[in-house]
Design an enzyme around this catalytic site. Sequence first.
Site, PDB file in Angstrom:
ATOM      1  N   GLU A   1      -3.553 -15.774 -63.077  1.00  0.00           N
ATOM      2  CA  GLU A   1      -4.151 -16.280 -61.834  1.00  0.00           C
ATOM      3  C   GLU A   1      -3.070 -16.785 -60.892  1.00  0.00           C
ATOM      4  OE1 GLU A   1      -7.375 -19.017 -62.296  1.00  0.00           O
ATOM      5  OE2 GLU A   1      -8.361 -17.736 -63.724  1.00  0.00           O
TER       6      GLU A   1
ATOM      7  N   HIS B   1     -12.851 -18.033 -60.208  1.00  0.00           N
ATOM      8  CA  HIS B   1     -12.779 -19.162 -61.144  1.00  0.00           C
ATOM      9  C   HIS B   1     -13.804 -20.244 -60.786  1.00  0.00           C
ATOM     10  CE1 HIS B   1      -9.790 -20.911 -64.199  1.00  0.00           C
ATOM     11  NE2 HIS B   1     -10.932 -21.500 -64.344  1.00  0.00           N
TER      12      HIS B   1
END
Length: 87
Positions: A27, A45
């Site tokens: 990420e 997320h």
Amino acid sequence: MIDEAALVRALKSKKIAGAGLDVFETEPKVPSALLKMKNVVLTPHLGSAVMEVRDQMANIVVDNLQALLDGRTPPNCVNPQVLTGKA
């Protein structure tokens, strides 16, 4: 966590029909292959972004802090040896 390269291969070969992902290996980067697939749903997320989960998260924090203040090992401590100085 999942091996995203393996997931892409499984999706392309139709070993699995689809995937939904909320967390990624690196990420905030998301493999471009996953971004292009119509059988993949990606979210930024946000899996925990509902009130019930946020309330639970807050309660976990309070439980852990209270345990520390009471001289106990926090219930969610993953490395309790640091509390004894034997790390």
